[in-house]
Design an enzyme around this catalytic site. Structure first.
Site, PDB file in Angstrom:
ATOM      1  N   LYS A   1      52.688  39.917  51.480  1.00  0.00           N
ATOM      2  CA  LYS A   1      51.728  38.934  50.958  1.00  0.00           C
ATOM      3  C   LYS A   1      52.385  38.122  49.846  1.00  0.00           C
ATOM      4  O   LYS A   1      53.162  38.674  49.053  1.00  0.00           O
ATOM      5  CB  LYS A   1      50.484  39.679  50.443  1.00  0.00           C
ATOM      6  CG  LYS A   1      49.322  38.772  50.081  1.00  0.00           C
ATOM      7  CD  LYS A   1      48.086  39.588  49.705  1.00  0.00           C
ATOM      8  CE  LYS A   1      46.905  38.715  49.346  1.00  0.00           C
ATOM      9  NZ  LYS A   1      45.698  39.498  49.017  1.00  0.00           N
TER      10      LYS A   1
ATOM     11  N   SER B   1      41.424  38.126  51.253  1.00  0.00           N
ATOM     12  CA  SER B   1      42.427  37.103  51.065  1.00  0.00           C
ATOM     13  C   SER B   1      43.755  37.394  51.775  1.00  0.00           C
ATOM     14  O   SER B   1      44.562  36.488  51.946  1.00  0.00           O
ATOM     15  CB  SER B   1      42.709  36.938  49.570  1.00  0.00           C
ATOM     16  OG  SER B   1      43.239  38.135  49.028  1.00  0.00           O
TER      17      SER B   1
ATOM     18  N   SER C   1      40.177  42.615  50.071  1.00  0.00           N
ATOM     19  CA  SER C   1      41.144  41.701  50.682  1.00  0.00           C
ATOM     20  C   SER C   1      42.137  42.311  51.653  1.00  0.00           C
ATOM     21  O   SER C   1      42.849  41.588  52.332  1.00  0.00           O
ATOM     22  CB  SER C   1      41.928  40.975  49.595  1.00  0.00           C
ATOM     23  OG  SER C   1      41.195  39.860  49.184  1.00  0.00           O
TER      24      SER C   1
HETATM   25  N1  GLN Z   1      36.762  38.193  48.402  1.00  0.00           N
HETATM   26  C1  GLN Z   1      36.924  38.829  47.142  1.00  0.00           C
HETATM   27  C2  GLN Z   1      37.211  37.796  46.082  1.00  0.00           C
HETATM   28  O1  GLN Z   1      37.276  36.675  46.403  1.00  0.00           O
HETATM   29  C3  GLN Z   1      38.010  39.842  47.197  1.00  0.00           C
HETATM   30  C4  GLN Z   1      39.365  39.259  47.150  1.00  0.00           C
HETATM   31  C5  GLN Z   1      40.442  40.279  47.029  1.00  0.00           C
HETATM   32  O2  GLN Z   1      40.243  41.469  47.308  1.00  0.00           O
HETATM   33  N2  GLN Z   1      41.575  39.837  46.557  1.00  0.00           N
HETATM   34  O3  GLN Z   1      37.344  38.081  44.941  1.00  0.00           O
END
Ligand code: GLN
Length: 444
Positions: free
Chosen positions: A50, A125, A149
């Protein structure tokens, strides 16, 4: 696609061939846009990383414009561990900008597609990581999970995504989003690969002050799919999920019972409190963490008339809308006069959620829960920020409580996968993987 377990057994001279094959596949499915870039220079089994994990001499940008031009001067601890264990970073995975999002639509590099339906999101994400593994263009990948995410994109792309206990995997070299929530974890084709990768990246690291200095024994040699567990289902949770998810959930409960596990029924704090507590906490931490992107120390700079103007222009042009929204809200909830009303209150709710989980774990070994309330949604479908945030209702309490959890595919609705998650006790990853392995085998 060859599994990680198989790839790690290949003789060294086979690796160039494996990389060639992988490159061909990536090229054939270029439209997925799962990879931001490729790097073949590494010596080992290729693994996708990532774009918020530091790899020495790579451009690492968290899929943000503001980090264009930044070259990482060091390896994150997880990358050092990969290299020590015969793996090599092979490419940068697309993601939501600074890991803020649930659809990978906010990336500066454009959206990533769901490998099973090009009109739908891969989740986020870590959407690039999950789409690549689900689309057969990566053997395995590392993602990060602050509020779901890893698990949610894994479930949208039909693969296995695992979030370790907070403190189990070093955050040294992970671009901080919500520091009290972030964990790096594996996204893989199956549960065993997940355990293999988890073993490689786990363990105490003095370079991360929140790393847990407790004994760690590898999971993989001790995996046992025949272990029987008391698995809690949260009755008041499931009502908020779509019919398809509820059906998959019911079916999975029957499978678990057939496998000899005992299902017990529990209630949890209403998930609407999770959303508020999580987003206040995550945005507060993000507003502070992202203050370092000032145009002076990292990445791109837009020169202004004076220092303050340079900060202003760099940040105005470098950050996308969602990131700006979160910095604004984060600063607001931390500001004097609002701090008690929002931030402190969110921490109290966080504590209650942790308490509730420990209560459930007095009677249960594992918890079964949906990952997403819906099947993968279409691009552009969730324009309102709050709609997007609500897609995280089942994943964020796990981060607030610091627990380990694993999402695995349990069913298909047409061509769309449904994933569910098992949640474990803190640092009890062995039983979490055992439960997941049992379920995976039971579904075959
Ligand atoms: N969707 C969640 C957020 O936007 C989680 C994102 C994540 O785990 N990085 O914060």
């Amino acid at each position: 696609m060859i599994t990680l377990k198989e790839a790690l057994k290949l003789p060294k001279e086979e690796l160039p061939h494996l990389k060639q094959d992988l490159k061909k596949r990536i090229e054939e499915k270029k439209e997925l846009n799962a990879y931001i870039s490729l790097d073949e220079s590494g010596d080992g089994v290729p693994i996708l990383i990532k774009d918020n994990i530091q790899v020495k001499n790579w451009s690492v940008t968290s899929a943000s414009k503001i980090l264009q031009g930044y070259i990482s001067p060091y390896d994150a601890t997880v990358i050092t561990k990969l290299r020590e264990n015969g793996l090599a970073p092979f490419g940068r995975a697309n993601m939501d900008e600074f890991a803020m999002g649930s659809s990978t639509e906010t990336s500066y590099y454009g959206k990533t597609l769901n490998p099973h339906d090009y009109e739908r999101v891969p989740g986020g994400s870590s959407g690039g990581s999950a789409s690549a593994v689900g689309g057969g263009v990566a053997i395995a990948s590392l993602g990060s999970d602050t509020g779901g995410s890893i698990r949610q994109p894994a479930s949208f792309c039909g693969v296995v995504g695992m979030k370790p206990t907070y403190g189990r995997v070093s955050r040294y070299g992970l671009s901080a989003y919500g520091s009290s929530l972030d964990q790096i974890g594996p996204i893989t084709q199956n549960v065993e690969d997940s355990a293999i990768l988890y073993d490689i990246i786990s363990g105490y690291d003095p370079k991360d002050s929140t790393s847990a200095d407790i004994e760690y024994s590898p999971i993989t040699p001790n995996l046992n799919p025949n272990q029987k567990y008391r698995i809690a289902v949260i009755d008041n949770y499931v009502k908020d999920a779509s019919t398809e998810i509820q059906q998959a959930y019911e079916k999975t409960i029957r499978t678990l019972e057939k496998l000899g596990h005992t299902i017990i029924h529990k209630e949890m704090t209403d998930a609407k409190y999770d959303i508020s507590a999580y987003y206040i906490t995550a945005m507060a931490e993000a507003s502070s963490n992202l203050a370092r992107y000032d145009g002076i120390r990292y990445g791109s700079r837009v020169e202004g008339e004076n220092l303050k103007d340079t900060y202003f222009r760099t940040r105005s042009e470098g950050f996308g809308d969602e990131v700006k929204r979160r910095i604004l809200v984060g600063n607001f909830v931390l500001s004097s006069g609002y701090y008690d009303a929002y931030y402190v209150k969110a921490q109290k709710v966080r504590y209650l959620i942790q308490q509730k989980y420990s209560e459930i774990f007095q009677d249960a070994d594992l918890i079964l829960s949906p990952v997403s309330p819906t099947l993968p949604f279409k691009f552009g479908e969730k324009k309102e920020p709050l709609d997007m945030y609500l897609s995280d209702i089942y994943t964020i309490s796990v981060n607030l409580a610091g627990l380990p959890a694993i999402s695995l595919p349990v069913d298909w609705v047409g061509n769309l996968p449904v994933g569910l998650q098992l949640i474990g006790k803190p640092f009890d990853e062995l039983n979490l993987f055992n439960g997941a392995l049992s379920l995976e085998q039971g579904l075959k």
